[in-house]
Design a protein around this motif. Sequence first.
Motif, PDB file in Angstrom:
ATOM      1  N   GLY A  13      -4.334   1.129   1.425  1.00 10.95           N
ATOM      2  CA  GLY A  13      -4.315   0.132   2.285  1.00 10.95           C
ATOM      3  C   GLY A  13      -5.761   0.021   3.151  1.00 10.95           C
ATOM      4  O   GLY A  13      -5.841  -1.230   3.478  1.00 10.95           O
ATOM      5  N   ALA A  14      -6.605   0.884   3.394  1.00  6.26           N
ATOM      6  CA  ALA A  14      -7.818   0.707   3.946  1.00  6.26           C
ATOM      7  C   ALA A  14      -8.743   0.129   3.300  1.00  6.26           C
ATOM      8  O   ALA A  14      -9.575  -0.812   3.580  1.00  6.26           O
ATOM      9  N   ALA A  68       0.760  -1.232   0.005  1.00  6.97           N
ATOM     10  CA  ALA A  68       0.017  -0.041   0.078  1.00  6.97           C
ATOM     11  C   ALA A  68       0.726   1.304  -0.027  1.00  6.97           C
ATOM     12  O   ALA A  68       1.844   1.359   0.877  1.00  6.97           O
ATOM     13  N   GLU A  81       5.689  -2.432   8.391  1.00  6.62           N
ATOM     14  CA  GLU A  81       4.489  -1.905   8.014  1.00  6.62           C
ATOM     15  C   GLU A  81       3.389  -2.810   7.456  1.00  6.62           C
ATOM     16  O   GLU A  81       2.177  -3.131   7.499  1.00  6.62           O
ATOM     17  N   THR A  93      -0.488   4.350  -0.389  1.00  5.31           N
ATOM     18  CA  THR A  93      -1.278   5.302   0.437  1.00  5.31           C
ATOM     19  C   THR A  93      -1.951   4.902   1.505  1.00  5.31           C
ATOM     20  O   THR A  93      -2.414   3.668   1.515  1.00  5.31           O
ATOM     21  N   GLU A  94      -2.540   5.497   2.413  1.00  6.62           N
ATOM     22  CA  GLU A  94      -3.276   5.059   3.433  1.00  6.62           C
ATOM     23  C   GLU A  94      -4.535   4.448   3.050  1.00  6.62           C
ATOM     24  O   GLU A  94      -5.167   3.505   3.479  1.00  6.62           O
ATOM     25  N   GLU A  95      -5.141   5.451   1.811  1.00  7.86           N
ATOM     26  CA  GLU A  95      -6.441   4.988   1.281  1.00  7.86           C
ATOM     27  C   GLU A  95      -6.419   3.534   0.648  1.00  7.86           C
ATOM     28  O   GLU A  95      -7.167   2.670   0.799  1.00  7.86           O
ATOM     29  N   HIS A 142      -7.639  -3.710   2.935  1.00 12.10           N
ATOM     30  CA  HIS A 142      -8.225  -4.261   4.414  1.00 12.10           C
ATOM     31  C   HIS A 142      -9.530  -4.399   4.223  1.00 12.10           C
ATOM     32  O   HIS A 142      -9.961  -5.546   4.741  1.00 12.10           O
ATOM     33  N   ARG A 146      -0.256  -4.429   8.767  1.00 11.70           N
ATOM     34  CA  ARG A 146      -1.402  -4.399   7.912  1.00 11.70           C
ATOM     35  C   ARG A 146      -1.934  -5.952   7.861  1.00 11.70           C
ATOM     36  O   ARG A 146      -3.227  -6.036   7.909  1.00 11.70           O
TER      37      ARG A 146
END
Length: 300
Positions: free
Chosen positions: A67-68, A61, A96, A63-65, A71, A100
Amino acid sequence: MILSLALLLAPTAPSPSLALPTPGPAARATQGADEPERLEAWPKLEDAALAKREVARLRKARTEEMGAQAHAALVELGAGCAPLLMTVVEKEKGAEGRARAVAVLELVTDARHTRLIAEGFTSRSASLRTWSLGRTAAFPDPGLQAAAESALTAARKRKAKKGEEEELDAERRAAALAATASGSLDGLPELTALARDDWGDWGSAVRTALEGARGPEASAAVVATLAGERRGTVAGLRLLAGCGDASALAAVGQHLDSSDNSIRIEAINACRGIVDGDPPLARLSAFEAIEVAKKWKGRL
């Protein structure tokens, strides 16, 4: 800086209240049964290609988005994606990415999967060994006793390379928890140390694991430690709350009259665990503890 495996993969640290851990959505599916079904194979994925794509997105991932989104997709796919995620924990070099993967695994696995998770006990990867041991410790399973004892023996024999001391300590703690959760008493030295020195962070995980060893044998082993110095007495009472049975009540009851409020509170909590299966009380003033202790003396 790369995150330490000790922080990443150790069993989830409880809040200072020391309440028993609140299970996630998957874990709640198996509550209410004395002994949950133990699956022999992971659920089949309806869309294996999608799972592989989402695991790859989760692992890398950018970017955080991103990864989210991965997830959420993997949680929706459920336990069938666990083997792919365990491979990430085993092989991913970036802390990291492993974190995740662990975050999803904690949501899609539960007591039904302990025998499958236990395949990680003998992995060449310390990351996967530690996570697998810690995860099964959250769901006491007597069927894992031999494997967990072997894992604990192996962890104790390992020599840490320079800079890997924390990682090895984390694996030994996880192995001790797993062994205890399976009904073994081999991990009591490590759990006693946690009860003495790090109860705030580890109390909930220790208490959960101890439920797998509750009985007269564990009671006798821990009661023998109550006559020592103060911190040893406190630790022993904490352990008895999770592993003690009626045979320990006479020894515990002697500490309800202690002038040391910490010992009195832990004696109360031991009674709560042994008699009613209740979690520890987080805080009691000296006055409150005296009153509660009186009530327990009347019950014993």
